[in-house]
Scaffold this motif. Structure first.
Motif, PDB file in Angstrom:
ATOM      1  N   GLN A 114       0.821  -1.201   0.000  1.00 28.75           N
ATOM      2  CA  GLN A 114       0.000   0.000   0.000  1.00 28.75           C
ATOM      3  C   GLN A 114       0.858   1.254   0.000  1.00 28.75           C
ATOM      4  O   GLN A 114       0.498   2.292   0.544  1.00 28.75           O
ATOM      5  CB  GLN A 114      -0.927   0.005   1.208  1.00 28.75           C
ATOM      6  N   SER A 138     -18.460   8.912   7.310  1.00 29.00           N
ATOM      7  CA  SER A 138     -17.391   8.021   6.824  1.00 29.00           C
ATOM      8  C   SER A 138     -17.757   7.505   5.460  1.00 29.00           C
ATOM      9  O   SER A 138     -18.901   7.491   5.074  1.00 29.00           O
ATOM     10  CB  SER A 138     -17.195   6.845   7.785  1.00 29.00           C
ATOM     11  N   ASP A 168     -17.360  -6.404  -1.787  1.00 33.42           N
ATOM     12  CA  ASP A 168     -16.748  -5.810  -0.609  1.00 33.42           C
ATOM     13  C   ASP A 168     -15.642  -6.703  -0.046  1.00 33.42           C
ATOM     14  O   ASP A 168     -14.539  -6.254   0.228  1.00 33.42           O
ATOM     15  CB  ASP A 168     -17.850  -5.591   0.442  1.00 33.42           C
ATOM     16  N   ARG A 171      -9.134   7.378   8.150  1.00 31.37           N
ATOM     17  CA  ARG A 171      -8.181   7.043   7.103  1.00 31.37           C
ATOM     18  C   ARG A 171      -8.087   8.162   6.082  1.00 31.37           C
ATOM     19  O   ARG A 171      -9.102   8.658   5.612  1.00 31.37           O
ATOM     20  CB  ARG A 171      -8.615   5.734   6.408  1.00 31.37           C
ATOM     21  N   ARG A 212     -11.450  -6.102  -0.050  1.00 31.29           N
ATOM     22  CA  ARG A 212     -10.716  -5.987   1.213  1.00 31.29           C
ATOM     23  C   ARG A 212      -9.582  -7.002   1.282  1.00 31.29           C
ATOM     24  O   ARG A 212      -8.457  -6.668   1.649  1.00 31.29           O
ATOM     25  CB  ARG A 212     -11.662  -6.208   2.406  1.00 31.29           C
ATOM     26  N   ARG A 248     -16.933   4.389   4.482  1.00 32.10           N
ATOM     27  CA  ARG A 248     -17.007   2.931   4.444  1.00 32.10           C
ATOM     28  C   ARG A 248     -18.408   2.438   4.730  1.00 32.10           C
ATOM     29  O   ARG A 248     -18.986   2.746   5.771  1.00 32.10           O
ATOM     30  CB  ARG A 248     -16.044   2.342   5.472  1.00 32.10           C
ATOM     31  N   SER A 293     -14.336   7.055  10.479  1.00 28.86           N
ATOM     32  CA  SER A 293     -13.070   6.627   9.892  1.00 28.86           C
ATOM     33  C   SER A 293     -12.133   7.813   9.856  1.00 28.86           C
ATOM     34  O   SER A 293     -12.540   8.925   9.585  1.00 28.86           O
ATOM     35  CB  SER A 293     -13.291   6.098   8.474  1.00 28.86           C
ATOM     36  N   ALA A 350      -8.208  -2.532  -0.235  1.00 28.29           N
ATOM     37  CA  ALA A 350      -9.186  -1.478   0.011  1.00 28.29           C
ATOM     38  C   ALA A 350      -9.980  -1.815   1.266  1.00 28.29           C
ATOM     39  O   ALA A 350      -9.949  -2.933   1.775  1.00 28.29           O
ATOM     40  CB  ALA A 350     -10.121  -1.320  -1.180  1.00 28.29           C
ATOM     41  N   ASP A 351     -10.728  -0.810   1.777  1.00 33.71           N
ATOM     42  CA  ASP A 351     -11.575  -1.050   2.948  1.00 33.71           C
ATOM     43  C   ASP A 351     -12.943  -1.599   2.572  1.00 33.71           C
ATOM     44  O   ASP A 351     -13.746  -1.891   3.448  1.00 33.71           O
ATOM     45  CB  ASP A 351     -11.757   0.255   3.735  1.00 33.71           C
ATOM     46  N   GLY A 352     -13.227  -1.705   1.316  1.00 32.93           N
ATOM     47  CA  GLY A 352     -14.512  -2.207   0.881  1.00 32.93           C
ATOM     48  C   GLY A 352     -14.850  -1.699  -0.507  1.00 32.93           C
ATOM     49  O   GLY A 352     -14.026  -1.069  -1.185  1.00 32.93           O
ATOM     50  N   ASP A 412     -15.057   2.235  -0.727  1.00 33.84           N
ATOM     51  CA  ASP A 412     -13.719   2.779  -0.504  1.00 33.84           C
ATOM     52  C   ASP A 412     -12.875   2.622  -1.765  1.00 33.84           C
ATOM     53  O   ASP A 412     -12.193   3.556  -2.193  1.00 33.84           O
ATOM     54  CB  ASP A 412     -13.064   2.057   0.667  1.00 33.84           C
ATOM     55  N   HIS A 434      -6.746   9.410   2.359  1.00 34.68           N
ATOM     56  CA  HIS A 434      -6.278   9.011   1.034  1.00 34.68           C
ATOM     57  C   HIS A 434      -5.890  10.260   0.263  1.00 34.68           C
ATOM     58  O   HIS A 434      -6.708  11.159   0.073  1.00 34.68           O
ATOM     59  CB  HIS A 434      -7.379   8.277   0.255  1.00 34.68           C
TER      60      HIS A 434
END
Length: 504
Positions: free
Chosen positions: A32, A59, A121, A79, A125, A61, A77, A130-132, A135, A81
């Motif tokens: 990543q 969020s 999803d 996170r 992941r 996600r 979240s 990815a988170d889903g 995302d 990007h």
């Protein structure tokens, strides 16, 4: 013998089987590392958006419920990007969706494209960093107009060859060797029943592997036990029919067919679960009994060995499938994997027809090299995945993919040809001058066929091997059969390499 369902195939692997699936397709850990970042204004906008989302408890996600309703439910979240950030494995998805992304009006549209392509999803992941689903869609959408996804390419690394898989080849030999030695002491009808049951097991183990990888995060115990019942029933019926057709002892034929098919099904269960140690232990006592039958042939000893061959591997398989799993034991579970069984049976028919023309000993390297075949297909697919993460365009992928697949097939053919040369040094009935070319070309065709099976070309492959078996039965010279089969597999290989999905 292999479907290499990687995945599957892939399917039969990949896209098959692998398995290991290489069904589904093998690969290393997700990298990543950020790859490219657009201008500072884009960064500030992203920071501001993240801060605003955090203040309002929003969020990106979705929950698992939102995947079914289409409604995006927010959680919290933190996170961040950056506009140019993209997990390395998500590059191959970005390459495929480049045209759709350029025309997409929002990230939800890209999410719909991802779901339509089977990238849900959980897959995004587990395999793509990815988170889903949403995302991944938003990360891909942020590449629109930046060129960030492909501006900085990672340095390609050559994946290591999976040498540990070579042990699987001799494992495939154990059930067949024990069954052949035992059936030899029970008459001609027993030998014929053995051949039929072994050919059935060749294709059925591909179905077993498909059932196992249909529930990859658990052991589908009920479904795998259901495959054992089908193995036993098919072997009993097939052995009885063959014995009756030959005018032999029908109960003997049924017992041999049932025992060999059941042990083959149990072998498929143990191998699909990766239980190599228990596999070897399960066939140790039947092999010992088969050795006794070979040294002191008698019907009681052969029947005792047959009972061990049926009971010990089956009990071992039942022990490792005690977890019930969520898949039911029924036709609905088996139906999606039956095309793999038909493909395996077609390959088995061609193998049997070829062995009747060349003898069994020249084809021994093919059996022992089954593990090398799986490893070769696995390694080829790994190299294609590396190409998908490091190259910009489909023509570039084809230029790398074509020699990768063809050299893999050529290397496998040469390796088995060399093994045949070594085997010919032993006092065995092998006519090297007439069988070396056949085994080399046939082996190269097997690797192409296994790779194509992982790309879901099962109907075409089944037809190729059925026609090959028929041609051999009608008198086609074995070297010409091997050459024509290899040529028949080249065109779909070239065509498949033009599909970006073959590099996943």
């Amino acid at each position: 013998m292999t479907g290499s369902r990687s995945g599957d195939v892939v399917r039969g692997g990949l896209l098959g089987p692998a398995g290991k699936d290489r069904a589904t397709a093998p690969g290393g850990p997700v990298d990543q590392t950020p790859v490219a970042v657009s201008g500072p204004l884009g960064v500030f906008r992203e920071l501001a958006a993240q801060r605003e989302a955090s203040e309002h408890g929003a969020s990106r996600r979705p929950s698992s419920t939102s995947l079914h309703t289409g409604t995006r439910v927010s959680t919290t979240s933190t996170r961040l990007h950056l506009p140019g950030e993209l997990p390395e494995r998500l590059r191959e998805v970005d390459l495929k969706l480049a045209a759709d992304r350029s025309n997409a009006v929002d990230a939800e549209e890209l999410a719909a494209y991802l779901e339509a392509d089977g990238l849900g999803d959980e897959v995004l992941r587990d395999r793509y960093g990815a988170d889903g689903l949403f995302d991944a869609a938003e990360m891909l959408y942020r590449q629109k107009g930046t060129g960030g996804a492909l501006d900085r390419l990672p340095v390609p690394t050559t994946p290591a060859f999976p040498w540990q898989m070579l042990l699987r080849g001799p494992m495939y030999l154990l059930p067949g060797l024990a069954g052949l030695l035992i059936a030899g002491a029970l008459g001609a009808e027993a030998k014929a029943a053995f051949v039929l049951a072994a050919a059935f097991g060749w294709g059925w183990t591909m179905t077993v592997a498909g059932v196992r990888y249909a529930e990859p995060f658990a052991v589908p115990g009920r479904a795998l036990r259901g495959t054992l019942l089908v193995s036993a029933g098919a072997g009993l019926l097939g052995g009885a029919v063959v014995a009756a057709a030959l005018g032999g002892d029908v109960p003997t034929g049924a017992l041999v067919g049932g025992a060999v098919a059941l042990s083959s099904g149990a072998a498929g269960v143990l191998l699909s679960l990766g239980r190599l140690g228990q596999f070897a232990g399960a066939f140790a006592s039947p092999l010992l009994a088969a050795g006794v039958v070979l040294a002191l042939p008698s019907r009681p000893a052969a029947l005792f060995g047959l009972a061990l061959l049926a009971a010990v591997p089956t009990l071992t398989a039942l022990n490792v499938t005690r977890p019930r799993g969520s898949l039911p034991a029924g036709l609905a579970t088996l139906r999606p994997h039956l095309p793999h069984a038909a493909y395996g049976w077609a390959m088995a028919a061609a193998f049997v027809a070829l062995s009747m023309r060349t003898g069994t000993w020249p084809l021994l390297p093919v059996i022992l090299g089954a593990g090398l075949l799986e490893a070769g297909v696995w390694h080829v697919q790994e190299r294609l995945q590396v190409a998908a993460r490091t190259l910009r365009t489909l023509p570039d992928l084809r230029r790398v993919g074509l020699p990768t697949v063809l050299l893999g097939a050529a290397g496998y053919g040469v390796a088995l040809g060399a093994a045949l040369v070594v085997l010919a040094l032993l006092p065995l009935p092998i006519h090297l001058q007439t069988t070396l070319l056949t085994v080399t070309l046939y082996s190269a065709g097997l690797l192409l066929s296994s790779w194509l099976a992982n790309q879901r070309r099962l109907a075409f492959l089944t037809a190729v091997w059925v026609l090959g078996a028929a041609a051999l039965a009608l008198g086609l010279p074995p070297p010409l059969f091997a050459l024509l089969t290899l040529l028949a597999l080249l065109f779909p290989t070239l065509h498949t390499l033009s599909d970006p999905r073959s590099y996943r």
